[in-house]
Write a protein that holds these residues in place. Structure first.
Motif, short mmCIF file in Angstrom:
data_model
loop_
_atom_site.label_atom_id
_atom_site.label_comp_id
_atom_site.label_asym_id
_atom_site.label_seq_id
_atom_site.Cartn_x
_atom_site.Cartn_y
_atom_site.Cartn_z
N ASP A 8 2.65 -5.71 -10.43
CA ASP A 8 1.77 -6.34 -9.45
C ASP A 8 2.02 -7.86 -9.44
O ASP A 8 1.68 -8.53 -10.41
N LEU A 17 1.93 -5.56 -2.77
CA LEU A 17 1.85 -4.17 -3.18
C LEU A 17 1.74 -4.07 -4.70
O LEU A 17 2.46 -4.75 -5.42
N TYR A 32 0.46 5.54 -8.87
CA TYR A 32 -0.54 5.16 -7.87
C TYR A 32 -0.03 3.95 -7.10
O TYR A 32 0.45 2.98 -7.69
N SER A 33 -0.15 4.02 -5.79
CA SER A 33 0.30 2.96 -4.90
C SER A 33 -0.92 2.30 -4.27
O SER A 33 -1.72 2.97 -3.61
N SER A 34 -1.03 1.00 -4.47
CA SER A 34 -2.23 0.29 -4.00
C SER A 34 -1.86 -0.91 -3.14
O SER A 34 -1.26 -1.88 -3.62
N ALA A 35 -2.20 -0.85 -1.87
CA ALA A 35 -2.00 -1.98 -0.96
C ALA A 35 -3.10 -3.00 -1.23
O ALA A 35 -4.29 -2.64 -1.22
N GLN A 36 -2.72 -4.26 -1.41
CA GLN A 36 -3.66 -5.26 -1.90
C GLN A 36 -4.14 -6.25 -0.83
O GLN A 36 -4.67 -7.30 -1.16
N SER A 334 -9.34 5.07 0.20
CA SER A 334 -9.07 3.77 0.82
C SER A 334 -10.33 2.94 0.88
O SER A 334 -11.43 3.49 1.05
N TYR A 368 -8.82 3.05 -4.05
CA TYR A 368 -7.94 2.13 -4.78
C TYR A 368 -6.89 1.46 -3.91
O TYR A 368 -5.96 0.86 -4.43
N SER A 369 -7.03 1.52 -2.59
CA SER A 369 -6.02 0.89 -1.74
C SER A 369 -6.62 0.49 -0.40
O SER A 369 -7.53 1.15 0.11
N TRP A 370 -6.08 -0.62 0.17
CA TRP A 370 -6.48 -1.00 1.51
C TRP A 370 -5.77 -0.16 2.57
O TRP A 370 -6.14 -0.20 3.75
N PRO A 517 -2.28 6.21 -0.11
CA PRO A 517 -2.88 6.74 -1.34
C PRO A 517 -3.10 8.24 -1.19
O PRO A 517 -2.78 8.83 -0.16
#
Length: 576
Positions: A8, A17, A32-36, A334, A368-370, A517
């Motif tokens: 991150d 990301l 886990y993939s999290s757009a920030q 999301s 956990y993601s936008w 996600p």
């Protein structure tokens, strides 16, 4: 219990990301993939004029600018059932092609090649051996011992100064790096040459679009690029032939440098052809329309499920019900209020940030993601889809698209010869396979760019100078879907217009499909699924994570946009 590895931010991408993985015995067990970041364009557009939407949406990103403009005008045109003059279609097509060529060259050389190329190792190379190697792969005019030696000297000065410039912060000497010094020197040389050729593609866009990034020549109903072959202030023959020259130069670079380089790296990392498959449902939409109605295309679209090319089903035209009726987005994980799965026309965008667990890791059961989680209907269920050049190449190959089949077969034959093993189409469903598919797509588009140019010039030569069909908005509600096969994959804009004003607007973009996600059923998105089972030699230096994520060419600015976590305004920008 194994310690989670958090990368991150993921660097060498557009946007912010965060990737979290759980290693076990040298491989990745969970991801886990999290757009920030959060995108608020949908809210900004409510109540505005549909004619203006493209000017706003192309500012979602400073890289993917033309793509949002194209998808936006197509969305409104679809709602109005508005035909676009042939000249306007060809001008748009040339811009689309040039943008894709620019994007693919930049992605491989400047954003992802350094995952495979050990730049410092190039100092050990013999320039003459590098030249001999290069000549065995391609007859590119800028391959030569003197060229490689000059680059090596330049690189040496970088290293001795202690300032590696664009090559800083690489995983030099990482155990997963395995290219010989001569291949590394070849790649570094082409990295520098690629800077010039991606610029040539951008120049073609700027000539047609008025500026770049953020072109100025689009309009709902056509383009504002005045065409007059005999006038110095319009798109005349002098400018048209300069555009052709630029496109031809870029085409030569793609065919003689980009494609051979990717094939060579795939061959030298052939063990990676078994890693990174992930979600093997594929979605691509047709593009480069050849008529005024958007019913005939030079690039095909469709779906494939389970990685089985025999399941291919085409998407045939703008507004095709097979696409329009089967897209949904889920927000179960999301950061938006609610827990729904809806069609884009029925969505709302209400941010609801809940953060991470106290230890800083993902809350697996929470949000956990936008990014939302787009899904496509297969039978009675909605499933994740991988989008991008790999999807388009597989769909094109399955549908018998002539250029796609030609270049796929040629590339796989060369790769098989260099790797010493038979490599078939299935191997494209992998981390390096995505890079090869992107290079093949660039080959196809570089040929088709010249075709679009020829068709435009021929049509102008017949006396047709039309570029615009003015829109007229009816009373009541109308709905439109505009799609575009952008460099990163299937992009769609969805508008609801009421009494000539935008009532609702949603963008379902390529990186949203891929960065997705988990959904209500726990189905992983493509980024997450592609990491499972991948090797990770050194958790403190997770190069392998970057390799697979970069193979998708992430653009988080497109998938989301920026907001303070507390919902407070950061900056106010007055536009239009």
């Amino acid at each position: 219990m194994a310690k989670r590895v958090v990368v991150d931010p993921i660097t060498r991408i557009e946007g912010h990301l965060r990737i979290e993985v759980l290693p076990e015995n040298g491989y990745i067990k969970d991801a886990y993939s999290s757009a920030q970041m959060w995108r608020g364009i949908e809210i900004i557009l409510q109540g505005r004029e549909p004619d203006d939407a493209w000017m706003f949406t192309q500012r979602i990103c400073g890289v993917c600018t033309t793509v949002h403009a194209i998808a936006s005008v197509r969305s409104v045109e679809n709602a109005l059932n508005l035909e676009v003059p042939y000249n306007a279609q060809m001008i748009r097509n040339i811009i689309i092609a040039a943008h894709a060529l620019h994007d693919h060259i930049v992605h491989f050389y400047h954003l992802s090649a350094l995952d495979w190329v050990d730049v410092v190792s190039a100092l050990k190379a013999d320039p003459h051996k590098t030249a001999k190697l290069a000549e065995s792969i391609s007859d590119w005019k800028l391959n030569g011992a003197s060229v490689f030696k000059a680059v090596q000297e330049k690189l040496k000065k970088f290293v001795e100064s202690g300032q590696l410039g664009p090559f800083a912060n690489g995983y030099w000497g990482h155990p997963a790096m395995k290219l010989p010094p001569e291949v590394n020197l070849l790649a570094v040389t082409h990295y520098l040459q690629a800077l010039d050729y991606q610029r040539k593609a951008d120049m073609a866009i700027a000539i047609l679009g008025g500026k770049n990034p953020h072109i100025q020549n689009l309009a709902v109903g056509g383009v504002s690029t005045a065409v007059n072959p005999d006038h110095e202030a319009t798109l005349n023959m002098e400018r048209l032939y300069y555009i052709k020259q630029l496109l031809e130069e870029v085409r030569e670079f793609v065919h003689k440098v980009y494609v051979p380089d990717v094939i060579a790296i795939c061959a030298l990392y052939k063990e990676w052809l078994q890693y990174g498959r992930g979600v093997d449902n594929y979605l691509a939409v047709p593009d480069l329309p050849q008529d005024t109605k958007g019913e005939v295309f030079d690039l095909p679209g469709g779906t494939i499920f389970g990685g089985d090319l025999s399941t291919v089903k085409p998407i045939k035209r703008f507004g095709d019900p097979y696409f329009v009726e089967n897209v949904r987005e889920c927000i179960a994980h999301s950061w938006y209020k609610g827990d729904w799965t809806r069609h884009p026309w029925e969505e709302e965008t209400v941010p609801y940030y809940t953060g991470f667990k106290p230890d800083g890791t993902v809350d697996e059961k929470g949000k956990y993601s936008w990014a939302k989680a787009p899904r496509f209907k297969r039978g009675n269920e909605y499933v994740p889809m991988q989008v991008g050049p790999l999807a388009q190449v597989l769909v094109g190959y399955a549908l018998g698209h002539e250029l796609t089949r030609k270049y796929v077969d040629r590339a796989l034959s060369t790769l098989s010869s260099l790797a010493g093993v038979k490599v078939d189409v299935d191997a494209l469903q992998s981390t390096p396979g995505r890079h090869l598919a992107r290079a093949i797509r660039a080959q196809v588009i570089s040929d088709l760019a010249i075709k679009q140019w020829e068709q435009l010039v021929d049509n102008i030569g017949r006396g047709d100078l039309e570029i615009y069909n003015p829109p007229s908005y009816p009373a009541g509600e109308i709905r439109g879907c505009g799609f575009h096969e952008a460099p990163r994959g299937t992009l769609s804009h969805w508008c609801v217009i009421e009494n000539g004003k935008i009532k609702n607007y949603q963008c379902v973009v390529p990186s949203t499909w891929n960065v997705s996600p988990r959904d209500t059923k726990g189905q992983m998105g493509p980024y997450e699924a592609s990491l499972i089972g991948n090797p990770i030699a050194d958790p403190e230096r997770p190069l392998e994570v970057l390799r697979t994520i970069h193979s998708f060419d992430p653009c988080l600015a497109c998938a989301v946009h920026v907001i303070d976590p507390k919902g407070e305004e950061i900056v106010k920008v007055k536009v239009l």
